[in-house]
Design a protein around this motif. Structure first.
Motif, short mmCIF file in Angstrom:
data_model
loop_
_atom_site.label_atom_id
_atom_site.label_comp_id
_atom_site.label_asym_id
_atom_site.label_seq_id
_atom_site.Cartn_x
_atom_site.Cartn_y
_atom_site.Cartn_z
N LYS A 52 -21.54 -1.44 -29.81
CA LYS A 52 -21.28 -1.96 -31.15
C LYS A 52 -22.47 -2.78 -31.62
O LYS A 52 -23.02 -3.60 -30.89
CB LYS A 52 -20.03 -2.83 -31.11
CG LYS A 52 -19.54 -3.24 -32.49
CD LYS A 52 -18.20 -3.97 -32.35
CE LYS A 52 -17.85 -4.75 -33.60
NZ LYS A 52 -17.66 -3.93 -34.79
N GLY A 53 -22.88 -2.52 -32.86
CA GLY A 53 -23.92 -3.34 -33.47
C GLY A 53 -25.33 -3.09 -32.96
O GLY A 53 -26.22 -3.89 -33.18
N GLN A 87 -14.47 4.46 -28.94
CA GLN A 87 -13.78 3.19 -28.66
C GLN A 87 -12.96 3.30 -27.38
O GLN A 87 -11.83 2.84 -27.29
CB GLN A 87 -12.82 2.80 -29.81
CG GLN A 87 -13.38 3.00 -31.19
CD GLN A 87 -14.27 1.84 -31.65
OE1 GLN A 87 -14.64 0.99 -30.84
NE2 GLN A 87 -14.61 1.83 -32.93
N ASP A 101 -18.27 3.65 -39.08
CA ASP A 101 -18.74 2.56 -38.23
C ASP A 101 -19.88 3.02 -37.35
O ASP A 101 -20.62 2.23 -36.80
CB ASP A 101 -17.60 2.05 -37.35
CG ASP A 101 -16.57 1.31 -38.16
OD1 ASP A 101 -16.98 0.51 -39.02
OD2 ASP A 101 -15.37 1.57 -37.96
N LYS A 159 -26.34 -5.52 -38.00
CA LYS A 159 -25.87 -6.90 -37.97
C LYS A 159 -24.42 -7.00 -38.45
O LYS A 159 -23.65 -7.83 -37.99
CB LYS A 159 -26.79 -7.77 -38.83
CG LYS A 159 -27.01 -9.12 -38.20
CD LYS A 159 -28.05 -10.02 -38.83
CE LYS A 159 -28.48 -9.74 -40.21
NZ LYS A 159 -29.45 -10.63 -40.79
N GLU A 160 -24.07 -6.11 -39.39
CA GLU A 160 -22.70 -6.08 -39.90
C GLU A 160 -21.74 -5.40 -38.92
O GLU A 160 -20.58 -5.16 -39.25
CB GLU A 160 -22.66 -5.33 -41.23
CG GLU A 160 -23.33 -6.07 -42.37
CD GLU A 160 -22.40 -7.07 -43.05
OE1 GLU A 160 -21.17 -6.89 -42.92
OE2 GLU A 160 -22.90 -8.01 -43.67
N GLY A 161 -22.25 -5.00 -37.75
CA GLY A 161 -21.38 -4.42 -36.74
C GLY A 161 -21.37 -2.91 -36.69
O GLY A 161 -20.59 -2.33 -35.94
N LYS A 162 -22.20 -2.27 -37.51
CA LYS A 162 -22.27 -0.81 -37.44
C LYS A 162 -23.11 -0.40 -36.23
O LYS A 162 -24.07 -1.09 -35.88
CB LYS A 162 -22.92 -0.23 -38.70
CG LYS A 162 -22.31 -0.72 -40.01
CD LYS A 162 -21.00 -0.04 -40.31
CE LYS A 162 -20.44 -0.50 -41.64
NZ LYS A 162 -19.01 -0.22 -41.77
N SER A 163 -22.73 0.73 -35.62
CA SER A 163 -23.54 1.27 -34.53
C SER A 163 -24.36 2.41 -35.08
O SER A 163 -23.84 3.25 -35.82
CB SER A 163 -22.64 1.79 -33.41
OG SER A 163 -21.74 0.77 -33.05
#
Lengths: 318, 511
Positions: B32-33, B67, B163, B191-195
């Motif tokens: 993640k991220g 996930q 995501d 930074k917003e949590g996107k991979s």
């Protein structure tokens, strides 16, 4: 003849001759916006004309005034079934669109005549008894000036065609279905990655063009020719195609261009009743609509921009 | 618990295309991220692997976990529902549609039968503000720049709630400034949590953007590394599987007489608009003149006009002292011009023809290949064998159709045919397009050899690195004009980038 009579004569005959072109060019607009070139409109019109005449002759006595309207529906359905050939050939079997469309055009007239021969045992049908006559809108016809020109003794299918054009414009540009249809004509691969069923949308486009082309043919047969023979539909499908191009693949553009072509055609019919035009030899008036079609195609074909993927097959990778 | 940090896990992925393993036991994880770079040569299996992840292809075997849950990504729609979105190398956009229509397509919110354009616009404006993606939703795609089109692609997948974002060679079409902005956007998204998975073969960008890098070669995993721990040279070696010369050996130019003189060249494109608006430049024997610029600024017209394939509306082309303006293609070729076209399959080769026939295309009409309109295939085949050996074209026989060869070997066929003409002037248009590192290295060396032999070389390329490495001088094309001339050793990517976007060079002799 005073100006008023001339105008109302011109408008009503323009309406009569435009109606088949409007419906058919709208069909072309839908097919080509989905990405399938449809030069088979002529053949589709022929089948629509044939089916509506047979229906009209068979049911006129029992259905009365409703017959030509139901004839439109029958012509539309038969046109749609006929266009299925084009859809299967181009969408599933990736055939060249122009060749497949030409097949429709070559097939329809002999097929129609053959069936007429088989059913009635003669080369062409009797004249129908229930045709679209002239219609006056109650109320609207009494408006001064505008009423007599546009709403008295006018063509009811023409007004239907205009309403349908507006509706189809709205559907093409304002609804989900329209956006997706246009996407398939613009960039089918991109549409596919967005989860749109390209084949399904293209089927819809072609079948709608079959329906409208069939209706166009049925209007022509039941409002103008009055019977069905080998020479009932002679070039109207191609004029509709030219109107679609002239109208920039837009339903409203197609309608306006069809009205213009209808005007040219009606001049050749009623020209001898009009001052000035009655001095022009009738042969020139008769070839005028075709000459105008060719000139407009030459002038506009290169410039008017078709949907980007119009005429291109889309083959989904496995 | 550690496992949940892995947003994506691809385990032992195998994809078999009729016996050819495009992916052979590949493993990949994304956290993640983070920004993960996927590095490999053309044909290494990067695109296949990402097509599997985005639902366009099904793997032959192997598992995908999203996930921590095992999933079957059967279609792009399933991928979308899992939050996986992909920005393709060739943008998937409708040029005549508005930005808004492009973004909502396939995911439209409706109010009754009508699309709710107002609500969509608000959502898109909110998204662009949040991620700093400035695009006007009402503009048509054909009216915005390539960099903005890429932002539309990003908005498209954000709008679908992605995501996990996959970018396939995203910087190929961007100027250096745009690349910097793009990397900024990527970091913002992470930074917003996107991979983010970044497919690339540009080592520099991996260094600047990525956290980790997974290298694949010939369909197999080579390994995953922290970007901070590996050098560019090491990455190149891992990617190619052998030592690579990153630096080309380029001796000083021995410049001779003027071979190509172009003055006030004006050429109209297919739409009848001037695509070249009065170009003037010189090229001398023994030097390489690079023509840099963004695709579509007149490069096509320049190459076609110089080789006689497009009508010149005004101006003059003088080659080795003779006026070649609007001459026939064959006359120009026989006068001593070799041409390596940018689209080898469309303009360079006749794909169904054999390798020998393709190698003879420039001289089949002359003895010893034919006489009195009768072809002499013995001579043609002999000629082919010689060139295949000399230029190291990898094939099992000269009678194979050229379509059977790999891209690199197809390009070698063209290079062999054109360089064998021993022309005075060589026009190379995108000579290494779509080739892998090994083939690029080979072609660059060949061009430098020709330069050493005293040939004049015009190198038109969209690859800035290529132009910088090979050229002795560089002119930059922008909107049909030369926006500046620079020396590669005295310029920077930034300066070239500005020139490519039309900012004229201060104090330049051409300004």
């Amino acid at each position: 003849m005073n100006l008023m009579t001339i105008l109302s004569l011109l408008v009503s005959s323009t309406f009569v001759y435009s109606t088949p072109l409007i419906f058919t060019s709208l069909g072309g607009v839908y097919s080509e916006n989905s990405g399938i070139t449809n030069v088979g409109l002529e053949g589709i019109m022929t089948m629509g004309a044939f089916a509506s005449v047979v229906f009209n002759l068979t049911f006129a006595s029992s259905l009365g005034k409703l017959t030509p309207w139901l004839g439109l529906v029958v012509g539309g359905v038969v046109g749609m079934i006929f266009s299925l050939l084009h859809a299967v050939a181009t969408i599933n079997f990736h055939a060249d669109h122009v060749i497949s469309g030409t097949v429709l055009n070559l097939m329809a007239p002999p097929l129609g005549v053959f069936l007429v021969k088989a059913i009635y045992d003669k080369g062409q049908t009797e004249n129908i008894t229930q045709s679209f006559g002239y219609f006056s809108f109650p109320g609207l016809a009494d408006i001064p000036v505008i009423g007599p020109i546009f709403f008295r003794n006018t063509s009811a299918p023409a007004w239907l065609a205009i309403v349908v054009s507006i509706a189809l414009w709205w559907i093409l540009y304002k609804t989900r279905f329209g956006l997706r249809l246009r996407a398939c004509g613009e960039n089918p691969q991109a549409a596919d990655t967005m989860g749109i069923n390209v084949y399904g949308m293209r089927y819809a486009g072609v079948l709608i063009s079959g329906l409208l082309g069939g209706v166009g043919g049925a209007v022509f047969a039941q409002a103008i020719s009055g019977n069905f023979s080998i020479s009932t539909i002679v070039g109207q499908g191609f004029m509709a195609l030219a109107a679609m191009i002239f109208g920039k693949w837009n339903p409203l553009g197609g309608m306006l261009a069809s009205l213009f072509f209808g005007f040219a055609q009606s001049l050749s019919i009623i020209g001898n009743q009009l001052p000035f035009f009655n001095h022009i030899p009738s042969v020139y008036m008769q070839i005028a609509p075709y000459v105008i079609t060719i000139v407009i195609l030459v002038l506009f074909f290169g410039k008017s921009v078709a949907p980007a993927a119009d005429g291109q097959n889309y083959i989904k990778s496995k | 618990m550690e496992n949940t940090a892995n947003v994506i896990e691809m385990r032992h992925i195998v994809k078999d295309f009729n016996g050819f393993k495009a992916n052979d036991d590949i493993n990949l994880t994304v956290k993640k991220g983070e920004i993960l770079a996927l590095l490999g040569e053309n044909g290494a299996g990067k695109s296949t692997l990402m097509s599997i992840l985005s639902g366009l292809l099904m793997p032959t075997s192997g598992d995908i976990l999203v996930q921590g849950q095992k999933v079957a990504v059967k279609s792009p729609t399933v991928a979308k529902d899992l939050g996986i979105g992909m920005v393709h190398q060739h943008f998937m956009l409708m040029n005549s549609f508005t930005v808004l229509e492009n973004i909502i397509l396939g995911h439209e919110t409706v109010k009754g039968p009508k699309i709710d354009f107002k609500k969509a616009q608000q959502q898109i404006e909110a998204l662009s503000a949040r991620y700093n993606l400035n695009v006007d939703p009402k503009k048509k795609v054909s009216e915005i720049t390539v960099a903005q089109q890429q932002r539309v692609e990003i908005l498209k997948i954000l709008y679908r709630g992605a995501d996990i974002m996959i970018f396939d060679e995203p910087t190929a079409v961007l100027t250096p400034q745009e690349i910097t902005e793009f990397i900024q956007i990527l970091k913002e998204l992470a930074k917003e949590g996107k991979s983010i998975i970044l497919i690339t073969h540009k080592l520099e960008e991996i260094k600047r953007a990525a956290d980790r890098v997974t290298v694949i070669r010939s369909g197999k995993s080579v390994g995953t590394f922290d970007v901070a721990d590996v050098s560019n040279n090491r990455l190149a070696e891992l990617m190619v599987g052998r030592h690579v010369d990153m630096k080309l050996d380029k001796p000083a130019a021995k410049v001779g007489k003027t071979m190509l003189q172009v003055s006030d060249l004006q050429v109209k494109n297919k739409q009848g608009v001037l695509a070249l608006k009065g170009l003037s430049f010189n090229l001398r024997a023994g030097e390489i003149l690079g023509v840099a610029g963004i695709d579509g600024n007149g490069q096509d017209e320049l190459a076609r006009a110089l080789t006689g394939m497009q009508h010149i509306n005004a101006g003059k082309v003088v080659i080795d002292g003779e006026d070649m303006t609007n001459q026939k293609v064959r006359k120009i070729t026989e006068h001593g011009v070799s041409y390596i076209p940018s689209d080898r399959q469309k303009y360079g080769l006749i794909l169904p023809f054999s390798i020998s026939d393709n190698l003879a295309l420039q001289n089949y009409y002359r003895p010893p290949f034919s006489s009195h309109h009768v072809m002499h295939y013995d001579a043609i085949n002999e000629h082919a064998k010689q060139l295949i050996e000399q230029f190291d074209i990898r094939t099992t026989g000269s009678d194979l159709p050229v379509s059977d060869l790999s891209g690199g070997n197809q390009q070698k066929v063209i290079i062999a045919r054109e360089l064998n003409l021993d022309s005075k002037l060589i026009i190379a248009f995108q000579p290494t397009r779509g080739l892998d590192v090994g083939a690029i290295e080979y072609i660059h060396k060949q061009l430098l050899l020709e330069r050493a032999k005293g040939k004049a070389i015009l190198l038109i390329s969209y690859e800035l690195d290529e132009v910088m490495q090979l050229s002795d001088r560089i002119i930059v094309l922008h909107d049909g004009n030369i926006s500046g001339e620079v020396k590669p050793e005295k310029t920077s990517d930034e300066e070239l980038g500005l020139l490519m976007t039309g900012v004229k060079k201060e104090g330049s002799a051409l300004a």
